[in-house]
Design a protein around this motif. Sequence first.
Motif, short mmCIF file in Angstrom:
data_model
loop_
_atom_site.label_atom_id
_atom_site.label_comp_id
_atom_site.label_asym_id
_atom_site.label_seq_id
_atom_site.Cartn_x
_atom_site.Cartn_y
_atom_site.Cartn_z
N GLY A 64 0.50 -0.78 -0.22
CA GLY A 64 -0.04 0.09 0.19
C GLY A 64 0.87 1.47 -0.24
O GLY A 64 0.00 2.47 -0.09
N LEU A 65 1.93 1.21 0.42
CA LEU A 65 2.79 2.35 0.48
C LEU A 65 4.13 3.03 -0.91
O LEU A 65 4.50 1.83 -1.11
N PRO A 66 3.49 3.73 -0.78
CA PRO A 66 4.85 4.70 -2.78
C PRO A 66 5.84 4.08 -1.70
O PRO A 66 6.56 4.63 -0.88
N ILE A 67 6.76 3.43 -3.01
CA ILE A 67 8.56 3.13 -2.50
C ILE A 67 9.22 4.71 -2.35
O ILE A 67 9.55 4.49 -1.17
N LEU A 68 8.73 5.63 -2.31
CA LEU A 68 9.82 6.51 -2.21
C LEU A 68 8.84 7.27 -0.18
O LEU A 68 10.52 7.78 0.00
N VAL A 69 8.31 6.60 -0.14
CA VAL A 69 7.52 6.94 1.71
C VAL A 69 8.08 5.81 2.17
O VAL A 69 8.78 6.07 3.37
N LEU A 70 8.30 4.63 1.77
CA LEU A 70 9.05 3.81 2.09
C LEU A 70 10.45 3.89 2.08
O LEU A 70 11.51 3.67 3.95
N LEU A 71 11.11 3.92 1.22
CA LEU A 71 12.17 4.64 1.52
C LEU A 71 12.64 5.95 2.39
O LEU A 71 13.31 5.72 3.63
N PHE A 72 12.24 6.87 2.95
CA PHE A 72 12.17 7.65 3.74
C PHE A 72 12.07 7.57 5.12
O PHE A 72 12.97 8.06 5.55
N GLY C 18 -0.68 19.31 0.84
CA GLY C 18 0.34 18.40 0.46
C GLY C 18 -0.92 17.07 -0.15
O GLY C 18 -1.16 16.98 -1.06
N ALA C 19 -2.32 17.16 0.76
CA ALA C 19 -3.07 16.25 0.23
C ALA C 19 -3.52 16.73 -0.52
O ALA C 19 -4.24 15.59 -1.94
N LEU C 20 -4.31 18.01 -0.85
CA LEU C 20 -5.01 18.85 -2.34
C LEU C 20 -4.23 18.13 -2.62
O LEU C 20 -4.54 18.45 -4.43
N MET C 21 -3.01 18.12 -3.37
CA MET C 21 -2.54 18.33 -4.24
C MET C 21 -1.85 17.07 -4.46
O MET C 21 -2.41 16.52 -6.03
N THR C 22 -2.01 16.26 -3.92
CA THR C 22 -2.11 14.49 -4.23
C THR C 22 -2.82 13.94 -5.41
O THR C 22 -2.85 13.75 -6.02
N PHE C 23 -4.17 14.77 -3.87
CA PHE C 23 -5.28 15.36 -5.03
C PHE C 23 -5.74 15.36 -6.78
O PHE C 23 -5.86 14.44 -7.52
N ALA C 24 -5.09 16.17 -6.71
CA ALA C 24 -5.28 16.61 -8.26
C ALA C 24 -4.18 16.57 -8.88
O ALA C 24 -4.03 16.09 -9.63
N LEU C 25 -2.88 16.06 -8.53
CA LEU C 25 -1.83 14.94 -9.70
C LEU C 25 -2.91 13.78 -10.23
O LEU C 25 -2.91 13.43 -11.13
N ILE C 26 -3.86 13.14 -9.15
CA ILE C 26 -4.09 11.38 -9.33
C ILE C 26 -5.50 11.99 -10.51
O ILE C 26 -5.38 11.83 -11.34
N LEU C 27 -6.61 12.28 -9.97
CA LEU C 27 -7.44 13.39 -10.41
C LEU C 27 -7.28 13.79 -12.15
O LEU C 27 -8.06 13.81 -12.75
N LEU C 156 -0.54 4.55 -9.62
CA LEU C 156 -0.86 6.12 -9.95
C LEU C 156 -1.24 6.30 -8.79
O LEU C 156 -0.24 7.51 -8.03
N ILE C 157 -1.46 6.19 -7.91
CA ILE C 157 -2.11 7.48 -6.70
C ILE C 157 -0.15 7.15 -5.86
O ILE C 157 0.28 7.62 -5.30
N LYS C 158 0.09 5.33 -5.42
CA LYS C 158 1.43 5.70 -5.09
C LYS C 158 3.05 6.49 -5.43
O LYS C 158 3.56 6.86 -5.30
N TYR C 159 2.71 6.85 -6.70
CA TYR C 159 3.95 6.51 -7.95
C TYR C 159 3.55 8.60 -8.08
O TYR C 159 4.33 8.75 -7.81
N SER C 160 2.09 8.75 -7.92
CA SER C 160 2.36 10.29 -7.62
C SER C 160 2.87 10.39 -6.77
O SER C 160 4.30 12.29 -6.65
N SER C 161 3.63 10.58 -5.39
CA SER C 161 4.36 10.90 -4.77
C SER C 161 5.86 11.23 -5.88
O SER C 161 7.02 11.65 -4.91
N LEU C 162 6.08 10.42 -6.31
CA LEU C 162 7.56 10.54 -7.24
C LEU C 162 7.34 12.22 -7.87
O LEU C 162 8.47 12.85 -7.88
N ALA C 163 6.58 12.73 -7.90
CA ALA C 163 6.66 14.26 -8.20
C ALA C 163 7.04 15.29 -7.46
O ALA C 163 7.51 16.39 -8.06
N GLU C 170 3.70 17.35 -2.76
CA GLU C 170 2.68 16.82 -2.58
C GLU C 170 2.60 16.70 -1.07
O GLU C 170 3.38 17.01 -0.99
N ILE C 171 1.94 15.44 -0.78
CA ILE C 171 1.93 15.16 0.69
C ILE C 171 3.65 14.46 0.99
O ILE C 171 3.78 14.45 2.25
N THR C 172 3.67 13.34 0.76
CA THR C 172 5.43 12.53 0.38
C THR C 172 5.83 14.84 0.68
O THR C 172 7.05 14.05 1.78
#
Lengths: 225, 253, 222
Positions: A64-72, C18-27, C156-163, C170-172
Amino acid sequence: MSILSPAIVESLPYLLSGVFTTLGLVILALGLGLVMGIPMALIQVYGPAPLQYCVRTYIWIFRGLPILVLLFLFYFGIFPLLAPDIAAFWIAAVVLGFRTAAYQSEIFRGAILSISEGQMLAARSLGMSRFYAIRTVILPQALRRALPGWTNEYPILLTDSSVCYAIGVAELLTRGNQIVARIGDPMTVYVIVAILFILLNYGGQWIFGRIENRYKIPGYGHGDA
Amino acid sequence: MVMHKMTDGEIILRVEDIHKCYGETEVLKGVSFDVRRGETKVFIGPSGTGKSTLLRCINQLTIPDSGSIWLNDEEVTHAGPLINHFRQKIGMVFQNFNLFDHLTAIGNVEIALIRVKGMSKADARKKALEELGQVGLLDKANAYPAELSGGQAQRLSIARALAMDPEVILFDEPTSSLDPELTREVLEVMKRLARAGMTMLVVTHEMGFALSVANEILFMEHGKIVEKGSPSEIQTSPTFARTRMFLGTFQDD
Amino acid sequence: MIDLQFDFAILLPPLYQGALMTFALILVSAPFGFLNGIGIALGRTYGNWLVSRLCHGYVLFFKGCPLLLLLFIIYFGLPSLGITFTAFTSAVIGFILCNGAYNSEYIRGGIQSVSSGQMTAALSLGMSRVQAIRSIILPQALRKSLPGLSNEFIYLIKYSSLAYMITVVEITGAGNIIAAKYFAFFEIFILIGIFYLALVTVAGRVIASIEKKIAIPGFGGV
């Protein structure tokens, strides 16, 4: 953008040695995932309920966790508390390994469940213990069946390994960025990095394909002789 | 003895010298015949003699190598994009139904009315309900193909073809994948259609149907029409020995 | 050891942003990634030799190239060719390109699993090929590819963190920034983790209920 400038040619050896770091991460993670994934799969199928619950929770979290979050989380949060001196490379390998373990255990679980019940019955009727039957009859068949799914973890890990850039592991992408910072020309450098990743990706998949073919058993799937 | 309907209607479909090869095998070796309005022609013969290919050539689902097809003096062969216009007038019913699996029974009938004929949804619905009534499937209007028996599915596909108000319907072994019980309900619908004056070309192995409903039976073998005649001619005249022998093998079953 | 007293009230506003930005990226990315997937799948299946090859090449490239590298190419690389996007736009473009490549594989599989009789029947009713693809083949193919597409949406939800790696907070990213500020990485990343787990789990549930709602008898894949 230019055809390869001298500065880039000079940087190539440094970039190329990133291939070993990247592959090192992938191979360590695949191995760790295998070592963890098989017992986790066995627990899910044959284990007692509380243990099953633990494994399912583990899988839920690591899938469930993004790889980036896991790494951090591991790099900044967990490892500084446990082992402050460990290198980012090892942390990255552990995180990638933990994560692929969650996926791999699902692959193995599916493969174990696909082995017909008759196999276990036949083994037990020969006087084998449950454990011995799993080890000598069920697992050898299940692992073969899991091979295509398992090798599919390779391209996933390879592309995910680039995220280890975020914690400063000197893999391909990190080295690419360092070169860009030094000499500029980002497009050329990134294209070279992309080509390397694509070669590693499809080259690796080709090798895994060969391995799969080698371990194919003729007529397999209709019961093992 | 069953009465056969009169067939002095004008010629609406002409099939002229159709040839078709698949690789080395020549499946159709020059097939010609005319179809009059209101007529039912039944094609019989051993499997693999090109009967289904012939039907598919008529609406150009298979493109013949040579020869021509005419519907009301308009050429169907070489029609280019206009072929869609002809296909609306040439309905087809398939051996394995080919119902649209994602649509309900009524959706199957409506879709071409809406998309192809450009009917409003309300009109299409009305028309679709009429056709479902024709084949006795009103109570299944909202069922999906997977929920229908084989016989119901084939009746539905007949309704789908009928809804387009075709000039002629091609039946490609419509009962071959049905067991005898279900075959009967489909043949009943087809008989009713024939009596109501629908022009039909039927490829089938149902000899009872052929003898009782057809205006003409065409016996095909090796890509050619070998013998043809009315059911009574075939049953009595000495010139139809080959056809009768073939019929005999089926009637003995 | 951690001995900071936590005032969550200070953390919440940036995390909320950050959460809003994550939602924006995904949506923003998801619908275009979906359409992109359909386009590539259609091009590969029904396109002529050239289109089909190009679409295949597209898939091979975007599945073979790491997403993070793709984001770097778009955000840091393209400006050297005179093409400049904002960080947010770059991220969205990257997600659409990558998500589309993966989606197209599932949709193509769906198209191929629709029996050829469906096309034949549609043509026999007078539909053009395009009409048949639109109203008969695609609706079935998309239904069959739904489980795969849902999976890709979760990815996509998870990889949006790469932004965050290209400066989109975003949230991360928001978490990382405040974690560094208060030196509370463990707590904050646990919090971020809970956010993603909740998001992914809820999304999974919602998708499952949608799948159930639009399920059709006879479509075993759904």
